[in-house]
Design a protein around this motif. Structure first.
Motif, short mmCIF file in Angstrom:
data_model
loop_
_atom_site.label_atom_id
_atom_site.label_comp_id
_atom_site.label_asym_id
_atom_site.label_seq_id
_atom_site.Cartn_x
_atom_site.Cartn_y
_atom_site.Cartn_z
N PHE A 123 7.56 4.45 0.01
CA PHE A 123 8.64 4.97 0.87
C PHE A 123 9.88 4.08 0.83
N LEU A 126 11.55 5.10 -2.28
CA LEU A 126 12.19 6.42 -2.09
C LEU A 126 13.61 6.23 -1.57
N PRO A 136 16.73 13.79 -4.41
CA PRO A 136 15.46 13.60 -3.69
C PRO A 136 14.22 13.83 -4.56
N SER A 140 11.68 10.84 -5.28
CA SER A 140 10.27 10.95 -4.89
C SER A 140 9.36 10.60 -6.06
N LEU A 372 5.03 13.92 -0.57
CA LEU A 372 6.36 13.95 -1.20
C LEU A 372 6.61 15.29 -1.89
N ASN A 376 9.61 18.15 -0.91
CA ASN A 376 10.59 18.65 -1.90
C ASN A 376 10.42 20.13 -2.22
N HIS B 10 20.44 13.15 2.09
CA HIS B 10 19.21 13.77 1.57
C HIS B 10 18.06 13.70 2.57
N MET B 15 12.27 11.45 5.75
CA MET B 15 11.19 11.57 4.75
C MET B 15 10.33 10.31 4.73
N ALA B 16 10.99 9.15 4.77
CA ALA B 16 10.24 7.89 4.69
C ALA B 16 9.40 7.66 5.95
N ALA B 20 5.39 7.95 5.82
CA ALA B 20 4.60 6.75 6.10
C ALA B 20 3.67 6.97 7.29
#
Lengths: 378, 133
Positions: A123, A126, A136, A140, A372, A376, B10, B15-16, B20
């Motif tokens: 992450f 990322l 993205p 990923s 991930l 997406n 984005h 997302m992170a 996680a």
């Protein structure tokens, strides 16, 4: 005259005429990989097929005749389909499952958290990849290098950014091969001598029932959580169930030998061959290599730091070195942890405990790939 | 676009963080389940055993009598009385043991030892014993 024309025409179709500097660079890289795998024995099972694939993939050829890996109807293109479709990684996971002994993890389940913590490298990468301007889907795919899991990186890249398979696969496998160089300095830097000599408690005996129930519970829970990881975790836990059930020993034996070996050969060779200089050598690949190194280092570091945080709350301390084995490079990182433990104290045997973290890391990185991929999906 | 702006655009932070959290909580739950797996199996196996075990009345009687015999020397003497009547006044412990086995008396070794310790079996020398009431 006709004879000279024919010779001249032929010479223009040879590699000697068509070669450019990018091919030469990649040929040298391929030769280096082959050298490292044979002379230095750096992950030879991976580096030898990849290295030779790089050599084969960078032999210049006359385009348009269905020879190269990116040309439709070429033999290499068909073999490469196993990579782009995600078939080879699934088969590799089947074999991995049939090889993995979860007893160590079952006898000390808290080590599973180290496998989860080591995924933080994914992450972090990322975010770093996004910050460097990658889209993205590309970010990923690059981030998965932090899982230190070649097949998973390839699988996710094939789904999200197929054009990056070459550099990502090469980066992932290169860093896996370079574990003996990358991980020990990070382990030393983040741990004290006192921490490195911590002995782990003896593992309890795990019953066959536990080992049988685990793959069933594991696949249900993990795939309910991240259904996109079914293609990896399904075969993985199935392979493990075959092994533990002991009723299909012939199948389990085949899965952990012939099946995984065949997939590894074609996976390595075609990934290597996909690194054609003109496609591979670009600024993005360089960015991917840099990010890969960052991802791997962060993954190692986050596992160790998490182990130290756990020790603040645990009565029976765990050796923080084990956190480095949370990356899913099986069994390379477990071996490094064990060696580091032995260097600090010749009676400190960490291998079994490190293998527990390693196997947890495999599950963790496959879950991350599923997560991930889900993020997406549009 | 690059830098923090690109991450924000984005949705990278979310997302992170979510990614996680999911992977850590997922593996933590799996760890919790497998840490209890052996307890659950033990519990199921115990439950399985409880209705399945049928102890015959004979075994119960026998075990009761053994317990009684071990703790109560008088009960042992009562059990062995017929055997002493069969034997000569002086006898060897091996003969007593053979008779006890013939009559299926429980735990002859322990019983004979208890009678020796209580003084009811008196050692006469030359490997012979006599019975003292």
């Amino acid at each position: 005259m006709d004879l000279l024309d024919l010779f001249s025409q032929f010479s223009k179709n040879t590699g000697f005429f068509l070669v450019d500097y990018r091919n030469i660079i990649m040929l040298l890289v391929g030769i280096l990989f082959v050298y490292l795998s044979i002379a230095k024995k750096y992950e030879p099972l991976l580096l030898l097929p990849i290295g030779f694939g790089v050599i084969v993939g960078n032999i210049p050829f006359f385009k348009g005749f269905g020879i190269g890996i990116y040309e439709a109807n070429s033999v290499l293109h068909y073999l490469y389909f196993g990579v782009t479709s995600g078939v080879y990684p699934s088969i590799v996971f089947l074999g991995l499952g049939a090889m993995t002994d979860f007893s160590f993890l079952l006898s000390n389940p808290k080590l599973m958290l180290l496998g989860a913590a080591a995924q933080m490298g994914i992450f972090f990468t990322l975010l770093s990849a996004m910050a460097l301007g990658f889209a993205p889907n590309e970010a990923s795919s690059i981030a998965m290098i932090g899982g230190a899991d070649g097949p998973t990186s390839i699988f996710l890249t094939a789904k999200l950014a197929p054009e990056l398979i070459g550099p990502i696969a090469i980066a992932a496998y290169s860093y896996m091969a370079l574990i003996p160089i990358i991980q020990p300095p990070i382990m030393k830097l983040l741990t004290t001598k006192k921490e490195r000599v911590i002995h782990m408690a003896d593992l309890r005996e795990v019953s066959q029932k536990e080992r049988l129930i685990f793959p069933v519970v594991g696949v249900i829970l993990c795939c309910f959580l991240a259904p996109a990881s079914i293609a990896l975790l399904g075969p993985f836990f199935f392979g493990n169930l075959m092994k533990e059930s002991a009723v299909v020993e012939r199948l389990a034996q085949t899965a952990r030998t012939a099946v995984i070996d065949t997939a590894t050969i074609f996976l390595g060779f075609t990934v290597g061959a996909s690194t054609q200089g003109d496609v591979f050598l670009n600024p993005k690949s360089i960015g991917i290599f840099i990010l890969g190194a960052v991802a791997f280092s962060i993954a190692t570091g986050s596992g160790i730091i998490f182990a130290k945080i756990m020790n603040l709350f645990l009565k029976q301390k765990i050796n923080p070195l084990l956190g480095a084995a949370g990356v899913s490079a099986v069994p390379g990182s477990a071996r490094e942890v064990h060696m580091m433990g032995l260097k600090s104290d010749p009676n400190n045997y960490l291998l079994m405990h490190a293998m527990a973290c390693n196997s947890s890391g495999v599950i963790g990185s496959a879950i991350c790939a599923g997560i991930l991929w889900s993020f997406n999906m549009k | 676009m690059t830098g923090i702006e690109a991450i924000t655009l984005h949705n990278g932070w979310a997302m992170a963080v979510v990614g996680a959290t999911i992977v850590i909580s997922g593996l933590a739950i799996l760890a919790l389940i497998i840490s209890q797996l052996h307890n659950i199996i033990d519990l199921l196996e115990k439950k399985k055993k409880v209705p399945g075990v049928e102890v015959s009345t004979e075994i119960l009687k026998e075990s009761n009598s053994v317990d009684k015999g071990i703790t109560n020397i008088e009960f042992t003497l009562e059990l062995y009385q017929p055997l002493f009547e069969e034997l000569d006044e002086q006898f060897q412990l091996a003969d007593l043991y053979e008779l006890a086995k013939r009559d299926n008396l429980p735990h002859p070794h322990i019983s004979i030892r208890c009678m020796c310790e209580s003084g009811n079996l008196c050692f006469l020398g030359n490997g012979t014993f006599s019975f003292l009431k």
